[in-house]
Motif scaffolding. Structure first.
Motif, PDB file in Angstrom:
ATOM      1  N   UNK A 111       0.933  -1.047   0.147  1.00  0.00           N
ATOM      2  CA  UNK A 111      -0.034   0.061   0.096  1.00  0.00           C
ATOM      3  C   UNK A 111       0.884   1.371  -0.068  1.00  0.00           C
ATOM      4  N   UNK A 112       0.586   2.113  -0.884  1.00  0.00           N
ATOM      5  CA  UNK A 112       1.403   3.369  -1.023  1.00  0.00           C
ATOM      6  C   UNK A 112       0.519   4.373  -1.008  1.00  0.00           C
ATOM      7  N   UNK A 113       0.677   5.673  -0.567  1.00  0.00           N
ATOM      8  CA  UNK A 113      -0.191   7.026  -0.434  1.00  0.00           C
ATOM      9  C   UNK A 113       0.900   8.096  -1.163  1.00  0.00           C
ATOM     10  N   UNK A 114       0.136   8.947  -1.981  1.00  0.00           N
ATOM     11  CA  UNK A 114       1.158   9.906  -2.406  1.00  0.00           C
ATOM     12  C   UNK A 114       1.160  11.086  -1.706  1.00  0.00           C
ATOM     13  N   UNK A 119      -6.102   8.580  -2.434  1.00  0.00           N
ATOM     14  CA  UNK A 119      -5.723   7.274  -3.073  1.00  0.00           C
ATOM     15  C   UNK A 119      -5.060   6.481  -2.376  1.00  0.00           C
ATOM     16  N   UNK A 120      -5.153   5.091  -2.364  1.00  0.00           N
ATOM     17  CA  UNK A 120      -4.230   4.070  -1.818  1.00  0.00           C
ATOM     18  C   UNK A 120      -3.771   3.267  -3.160  1.00  0.00           C
ATOM     19  N   UNK A 121      -2.650   3.299  -3.434  1.00  0.00           N
ATOM     20  CA  UNK A 121      -2.017   2.602  -4.371  1.00  0.00           C
ATOM     21  C   UNK A 121      -1.471   1.113  -4.289  1.00  0.00           C
ATOM     22  N   UNK A 139       0.485   1.909 -10.305  1.00  0.00           N
ATOM     23  CA  UNK A 139      -0.790   0.951 -10.358  1.00  0.00           C
ATOM     24  C   UNK A 139      -0.843   0.685 -11.927  1.00  0.00           C
ATOM     25  N   UNK A 140      -1.834  -0.131 -12.130  1.00  0.00           N
ATOM     26  CA  UNK A 140      -1.842  -0.668 -13.441  1.00  0.00           C
ATOM     27  C   UNK A 140      -3.437  -0.855 -13.620  1.00  0.00           C
ATOM     28  N   UNK A 141      -4.074  -1.071 -14.851  1.00  0.00           N
ATOM     29  CA  UNK A 141      -5.316  -1.454 -14.813  1.00  0.00           C
ATOM     30  C   UNK A 141      -5.677  -2.753 -14.090  1.00  0.00           C
ATOM     31  N   UNK A 142      -4.956  -3.560 -14.289  1.00  0.00           N
ATOM     32  CA  UNK A 142      -5.056  -5.030 -13.585  1.00  0.00           C
ATOM     33  C   UNK A 142      -4.982  -4.746 -12.377  1.00  0.00           C
ATOM     34  N   UNK A 146      -7.032   2.759  -5.251  1.00  0.00           N
ATOM     35  CA  UNK A 146      -8.377   2.908  -4.553  1.00  0.00           C
ATOM     36  C   UNK A 146      -8.541   4.396  -4.011  1.00  0.00           C
ATOM     37  N   UNK A 147      -9.668   4.947  -4.587  1.00  0.00           N
ATOM     38  CA  UNK A 147      -9.916   6.041  -4.346  1.00  0.00           C
ATOM     39  C   UNK A 147     -10.547   7.066  -5.300  1.00  0.00           C
TER      40      UNK A 147
END
Length: 151
Positions: A111-114, A119-121, A139-142, A146-147
């Motif tokens: 989990x990553x936050x900018x 958003x959570x990446x 992130x990717x399409x697959x 989240x957000x």
């Protein structure tokens, strides 16, 4: 004489080894799988578009196949970089050259936050351009974030 691609792969080796060797001192490793699982990371297909973003300074772009587009406020259309992909045990890396400077981006699941949106990446991105090290998210399409789509 070593060609530029080989030189970039050699320069990326320490980051790749870091991906492969990230383990805790306890019984469980910090990477997917277990200690006996030495398979390369396979959650992102070679033809899957991966998007990435970072702040301080702002940067971003996307990579698909052997082409990475790196964007900054100074280059909003992005700069195209020919890259080689390395599938490590706990993530991926792409290495190339940006304006005659070694360029390596690693991606690890987590989990990553900018820090600027809600958003959570799904991936942490680490970018090294020469001696400069930057952190971001991916992130990717697959594997979408989240957000809100437009924070």
């Amino acid at each position: 004489m070593i060609d530029a691609v080989t030189l970039n792969i050699v320069r990326a080796l320490p980051l790749a080894l870091l991906l492969a060797g990230c383990q805790s001192h306890g019984d469980e490793p910090n990477v997917p799988g277990n200690r006996d699982d030495n398979r390369p990371y396979s959650e992102i297909a070679a033809n899957e578009t991966v998007r990435f973003t970072g702040t301080e300074p702002f940067w971003g772009g996307q990579v698909v196949g052997k082409t990475l587009v790196y964007e900054t406020p100074e280059t909003p259309k992005g700069e195209r970089i020919a890259v080689e992909r390395f599938d490590g045990r706990g993530g991926l890396s792409w290495s190339g050259t940006l304006n005659a400077t070694p360029f390596t981006m690693t991606l690890t699941p987590g989990d990553c936050s900018d820090g600027m949106s809600d958003r959570t990446y799904p991936f942490v991105a680490t970018l090294q351009i020469g001696d400069a090290l930057r952190s971001g998210c991916a992130w990717s399409d697959a594997h979408p974030f989240k957000g809100d789509a437009a924070p």
